[in-house]
Design an enzyme around this catalytic site. Structure first.
Site, mmCIF file in Angstrom:
data_model
loop_
_atom_site.group_PDB
_atom_site.id
_atom_site.type_symbol
_atom_site.label_atom_id
_atom_site.label_comp_id
_atom_site.label_asym_id
_atom_site.label_seq_id
_atom_site.Cartn_x
_atom_site.Cartn_y
_atom_site.Cartn_z
ATOM 1 N N LYS A 1 1.118 -1.263 -0.196
ATOM 2 C CA LYS A 1 0.381 -0.200 -0.117
ATOM 3 C C LYS A 1 0.832 1.353 -0.158
ATOM 4 C CE LYS A 1 -1.656 2.923 2.460
ATOM 5 N NZ LYS A 1 -1.348 4.069 1.851
ATOM 6 N N GLU B 1 10.094 1.409 10.490
ATOM 7 C CA GLU B 1 10.915 1.963 10.725
ATOM 8 C C GLU B 1 9.822 3.628 10.899
ATOM 9 O OE1 GLU B 1 12.839 1.913 7.177
ATOM 10 O OE2 GLU B 1 13.633 -0.399 7.448
ATOM 11 N N CYS C 1 14.012 10.630 6.686
ATOM 12 C CA CYS C 1 13.739 10.152 7.923
ATOM 13 C C CYS C 1 14.831 10.526 8.651
ATOM 14 C CB CYS C 1 12.764 8.783 7.926
ATOM 15 S SG CYS C 1 14.536 7.677 8.183
ATOM 16 N N GLU D 1 9.441 16.698 15.390
ATOM 17 C CA GLU D 1 9.904 16.680 13.801
ATOM 18 C C GLU D 1 8.884 17.533 12.726
ATOM 19 O OE1 GLU D 1 8.750 12.817 11.621
ATOM 20 O OE2 GLU D 1 10.413 12.655 10.991
HETATM 21 P P1 NAD Z 1 2.617 8.402 7.171
HETATM 22 O O1 NAD Z 1 2.742 7.697 8.932
HETATM 23 O O2 NAD Z 1 1.286 10.366 7.385
HETATM 24 O O3 NAD Z 1 1.505 7.317 6.001
HETATM 25 C C1 NAD Z 1 2.929 6.441 6.426
HETATM 26 C C2 NAD Z 1 1.616 4.998 4.985
HETATM 27 O O4 NAD Z 1 0.678 4.993 6.210
HETATM 28 C C3 NAD Z 1 1.067 5.503 3.578
HETATM 29 O O5 NAD Z 1 0.820 4.941 2.746
HETATM 30 C C4 NAD Z 1 0.141 6.217 4.744
HETATM 31 O O6 NAD Z 1 -1.643 6.124 3.566
HETATM 32 C C5 NAD Z 1 -0.364 5.030 5.860
HETATM 33 N N1 NAD Z 1 -1.760 5.436 6.885
HETATM 34 C C6 NAD Z 1 -1.763 6.067 7.414
HETATM 35 N N2 NAD Z 1 -2.642 6.122 8.488
HETATM 36 C C7 NAD Z 1 -2.805 4.644 8.333
HETATM 37 C C8 NAD Z 1 -3.275 3.849 9.112
HETATM 38 N N3 NAD Z 1 -4.049 4.405 10.686
HETATM 39 N N4 NAD Z 1 -3.207 2.033 8.877
HETATM 40 C C9 NAD Z 1 -2.723 2.146 7.826
HETATM 41 N N5 NAD Z 1 -1.834 2.682 7.106
HETATM 42 C C10 NAD Z 1 -1.935 4.022 7.099
HETATM 43 O O7 NAD Z 1 4.392 8.873 6.390
HETATM 44 P P2 NAD Z 1 4.307 10.026 5.796
HETATM 45 O O8 NAD Z 1 3.467 11.502 6.440
HETATM 46 O O9 NAD Z 1 3.856 9.421 4.453
HETATM 47 O O10 NAD Z 1 6.110 9.705 5.728
HETATM 48 C C11 NAD Z 1 6.694 11.166 6.180
HETATM 49 C C12 NAD Z 1 6.938 10.130 7.671
HETATM 50 O O11 NAD Z 1 7.523 9.327 7.314
HETATM 51 C C13 NAD Z 1 7.739 11.126 8.349
HETATM 52 O O12 NAD Z 1 7.348 10.912 9.772
HETATM 53 C C14 NAD Z 1 8.684 10.862 8.430
HETATM 54 O O13 NAD Z 1 10.305 10.898 9.484
HETATM 55 C C15 NAD Z 1 9.168 8.844 8.284
HETATM 56 N N6 NAD Z 1 10.069 7.773 7.935
HETATM 57 C C16 NAD Z 1 10.843 7.359 8.107
HETATM 58 C C17 NAD Z 1 11.444 6.409 7.950
HETATM 59 C C18 NAD Z 1 12.365 5.963 8.563
HETATM 60 O O14 NAD Z 1 13.130 4.608 7.994
HETATM 61 N N7 NAD Z 1 12.465 5.897 9.788
HETATM 62 C C19 NAD Z 1 11.637 6.802 6.292
HETATM 63 C C20 NAD Z 1 10.652 6.993 5.591
HETATM 64 C C21 NAD Z 1 10.132 8.124 6.442
HETATM 65 C C1 6OH Z 2 13.805 7.561 5.273
HETATM 66 O O1 6OH Z 2 13.167 8.984 4.979
HETATM 67 C C2 6OH Z 2 15.183 7.258 4.708
HETATM 68 C C3 6OH Z 2 15.003 5.624 5.069
HETATM 69 C C4 6OH Z 2 15.717 4.937 3.933
HETATM 70 C C5 6OH Z 2 16.493 3.700 4.163
HETATM 71 O O2 6OH Z 2 15.819 3.041 4.817
HETATM 72 C C6 6OH Z 2 17.440 3.227 3.459
HETATM 73 O O3 6OH Z 2 17.264 1.914 3.354
HETATM 74 O O4 6OH Z 2 18.167 3.868 2.927
#
Ligand code: NAD
Ligand code: 6OH
Length: 484
Positions: free
Chosen positions: A176, A252, A286, A388
């Site tokens: 998804k 993550e 992230c 964040e």
């Molecule tokens: P988000 O959590 O809003 O959405 C991520 C995904 O989850 C989307 O596909 C969304 O449709 C889905 N989603 C939302 N609510 C849900 C629910 N209740 N049940 C199931 N699925 C659901 O995140 P975003 O805004 O797309 O991305 C930004 C965030 O992601 C930032 O906080 C960033 O730090 C984090 N991020 C972390 C990493 C990592 O590796 N740690 C990597 C990339 C992004």
């Molecule tokens: C987050 O936005 C970045 C994540 C990066 C990875 O998961 C990776 O494998 O480099």
């Protein structure tokens, strides 16, 4: 108008409702996307379950690995289409998608294809109570159907980072992708066909989170595990949902990452490295740095140099080769970033540069751009230092001692990544080992070896992926004990 559909059992499937896929560089609608309702998600999960019992389930490890390499070949063959789709969906500069996102997607498949062929497991010769022997050995089985939910910032990179090891271990998947960036996951479906992946092994459902495809997938009783990258709050919501059916999760999540710059650093390297860590992908990684701690002796020149660097970044159209910085992902996300820009002022920050919206006098004024922004002068307790933002913004604070720098860097509920800038290697090791994070970089940032553990502490995640950590998450280990 282009249409983007769900992909189930090798077929593109319409949903009853549609939503718009918007180009963040100019606000234009680039496609209408089919939303998967609960029945469509159920079909996808059933297709994935069925294909576990078919050709895929019987395929040798060597056969699966060969097909993963074919997926990588097919991604490379369609390199320009993947880049164009990613750029249109995310607004990221074409140079970045070409250098980072699409090559990493291919590398993800190649890495796990090679790793699964050589991955060993433990075995023990065990002494039994009666003085005889037994042999213990573990075997690797697929978990079953894996639900994969991913965000919009590095859509293809993060999706394939999970799809590749899941398939390497013999699972089938229902992915998804983010509602903001549905294109490349759908393009990958075409690649799966070309690479000879049997129908039903890779399925795509589109939609939102709550009461939409995301929630339907996570609460489905026939999904065996959920792997998720996104916001910490979303992770918490998914945990609640999966609790009812006791699924393993790998998360993550977000970060509020620190950079620590010592006076003995290579100054130019540190300025360039920190600038990249703050501004890459318009701060929407992230791992990006939002808190910079600089030893007082070089604080003023460092702030001045980072300011110059920020002001030299070329903000503009993502399809231009000279663009360094594209827009944020959406109007809503820009409003979030701007609300923090306003809050910083209310909290008493000194604005070093940026703080607003750039003006282009062109169609880009309909895009979701913000200026790269630097603040100083906030107390460590300020919300802008604690929460964040996920934009091209950082706060820089001075420190006097190594101990103080470590303590400020660790004073957060998050624990994803840190970077340390020093030419004193002993100090580099010493400080790195005190960071309460999943990943610490010394004199670099976002330098990746895909075999290393990747994940976060605290609010930044649960579990580790990467290399053997991924293979172990995406496998069910069955230990066999034989009395000899
Ligand atoms: P988000 O959590 O809003 O959405 C991520 C995904 O989850 C989307 O596909 C969304 O449709 C889905 N989603 C939302 N609510 C849900 C629910 N209740 N049940 C199931 N699925 C659901 O995140 P975003 O805004 O797309 O991305 C930004 C965030 O992601 C930032 O906080 C960033 O730090 C984090 N991020 C972390 C990493 C990592 O590796 N740690 C990597 C990339 C992004
Ligand atoms: C987050 O936005 C970045 C994540 C990066 C990875 O998961 C990776 O494998 O480099």
């Amino acid at each position: 108008m282009k249409s983007i559909h769900n992909y189930i059992d090798g077929q593109f499937v319409r949903g009853k409702r549609e939503f718009a896929d918007v180009n963040p560089a100019d606000g234009s609608v680039i496609a209408q996307v089919s939303e998967a309702d609960e029945e469509v998600v159920d079909r996808a999960v059933r297709a994935a379950r069925k294909s576990l019992r078919g050709e895929w389930g019987r395929m040798s490890v060597r056969g699966r690995a060969a097909r993963l390499h074919k997926i990588a070949d097919a991604i490379e063959a369609r390199f320009d289409s993947f880049v164009a789709a990613e750029v249109a969906d995310t607004g990221k500069p074409i140079t970045l998608a070409s250098k980072l996102d699409v090559p990493r997607a291919a590398a993800n498949f190649r890495t796990f294809a090679d790793l699964i062929k050589t991955a060993g497991l433990e075995s023990f010769q065990t002494e039994t109570p009666d003085g005889q022997n037994a042999l213990n050995y573990a075997i690797r089985k697929p978990l079953g159907v894996v639900g994969i939910i991913t965000p919009w910032n590095l859509p293809l990179l993060l999706l394939t980072w999970k799809v590749a090891p899941a398939l390497a271990c013999g699972n089938t998947v229902v992915v998804k992708p983010s509602e903001e960036t549905p294109a490349t996951a759908t393009l990958l479906a075409e690649v799966m066909k070309e690479a000879g992946i049997p129908d039903g092994v890779y399925n795509v459902v589109h939609g939102f989170g709550p009461n939409s495809a995301g929630e339907f997938l996570t609460r489905h009783p026939d999904v065996n595990a959920v792997t998720f990258t996104g916001e910490s709050q979303t992770g918490a919501a998914i945990m609640k949902t999966v609790a009812a059916t006791v699924k393993p999760v790998s998360f993550e999540l977000g970060g509020k990452n620190a950079a620590i710059v010592f006076a003995d650093c290579d100054f130019d390297d540190a300025v360039n490295g920190v600038a990249e860590a703050v501004f890459l992908n318009t701060g929407q990684v992230c791992l990006c740095t939002e808190r910079v701690y600089v030893e007082r002796a070089i604080f003023s020149p460092f702030v001045e140099s980072l300011k110059k660097k920020a002001e030299s970044l070329r903000i503009g159209s993502p399809v231009e080769n000279i663009t360094d910085l594209g827009p944020l992902i959406s109007a809503q996300h820009r409003e979030k970033a701007l609300s923090y820009y306003r809050l910083a002022r209310e909290e008493g920050a000194t604005l070093i540069t940026g703080g607003g919206i750039p003006q282009f006098g062109s169609v880009l004024d309909h895009g979701f751009y913000v200026q790269p922004t630097i603040y100083t002068g906030l107390p460590e307790s300020a919300r802008c230092v604690k929460e964040e933002i996920f934009g091209p913004v950082c706060h820089i604070a001075p420190f006097d001692t190594e101990e103080e720098a470590v303590s400020m860097a660790n004073d957060t509920k998050y624990g994803l990544a840190a970077s340390i800038w020093t030419t004193n290697l002993k100090r580099g090791h010493r400080v790195a080992q005190q960071m309460n994070v999943g990943i610490t970089w010394v004199n670099c940032w976002f330098l990746r070896d895909l075999r290393t553990p990747f994940g976060g502490a605290g609010f930044s995640g649960i579990g580790r992926e990467g290399g053997m950590h991924s293979l172990n998450f995406y496998s069910e280990l069955n230990n066999v004990c034989i009395r000899l």
